[in-house]
Design a protein around this motif. Structure first.
Motif, short mmCIF file in Angstrom:
data_model
loop_
_atom_site.label_atom_id
_atom_site.label_comp_id
_atom_site.label_asym_id
_atom_site.label_seq_id
_atom_site.Cartn_x
_atom_site.Cartn_y
_atom_site.Cartn_z
N GLU A 1 0.83 -1.21 0.00
CA GLU A 1 0.00 0.00 0.00
C GLU A 1 0.87 1.26 0.00
OE1 GLU A 1 -0.30 -2.56 2.26
OE2 GLU A 1 -2.09 -3.48 1.38
N LYS B 1 2.41 1.61 -3.44
CA LYS B 1 1.45 2.11 -4.43
C LYS B 1 1.35 3.63 -4.35
CE LYS B 1 -3.30 1.64 -6.02
NZ LYS B 1 -4.62 1.01 -5.81
N GLU B 2 1.31 4.16 -3.14
CA GLU B 2 1.29 5.62 -2.96
C GLU B 2 2.58 6.25 -3.49
OE1 GLU B 2 0.54 6.37 1.20
OE2 GLU B 2 -1.41 5.37 1.12
#
Length: 158
Positions: A65, A68-69
């Protein structure tokens, strides 16, 4: 004095994002090259104000996560590189190709999900012009221990 922001930069602002200054190269290259109607960026790591917010391998020190950012940050940095040679992001006719490199722990296989961060940002900001071909590649290490690196190729309008 910089040129007034166009439609693409207005969309970035609407999303709470600001186009960063182009990061100076870490080695012997330039951030982007224009040839004819195409702009090719060098690989962009997720530097924010000149610093890497997190380092390490995705799947161990960095969560998918977070990565991905960070891929979205890479795409934002790539757009800044495009603007540096195109002059105006509103000239982007389409993003042709995105290549994402993910520094991966040995058993991590979620590279496509990580690189979605870049793809989704480009699609949100550019609409249909942001739809592109793509590669998502797992690698053992990236410069400055970045978790992700993204390069883009765009076609410009006349």
């Amino acid at each position: 004095m910089s040129a007034p922001a166009g439609r693409v930069e207005a969309k970035l602002a609407e999303l709470g994002l600001k186009l960063p200054e182009v990061t100076p190269p870490l080695a012997a290259y330039v951030p982007a090259v224009r040839t004819g109607r195409y702009v090719y960026t060098s690989g962009q790591v997720p530097l924010v104000d000149g610093s890497l917010p997190v380092a390490g391998k995705v799947g161990s020190e960095v969560s998918p996560e977070q990565a991905k950012e960070l891929a979205a940050v890479c795409a934002l940095n790539a757009l800044a590189a495009v603007k540096s040679v195109a002059g105006d992001l509103d000239r982007i006719a389409r993003v042709v190709k995105v290549v994402g490199f993910v520094a991966s722990a040995p058993h991590f296989t979620g590279q496509p999900g990580v690189v979605n961060g870049a793809s989704e940002l480009l699609g949100t900001v550019l609409g249909d012009a942001g739809v592109h071909a793509r590669s998502a590649v797992g690698v053992s290490v990236l410069p400055i221990d970045a978790p992700v690196e993204v390069e883009i190729q765009v076609e410009l309008r006349d």
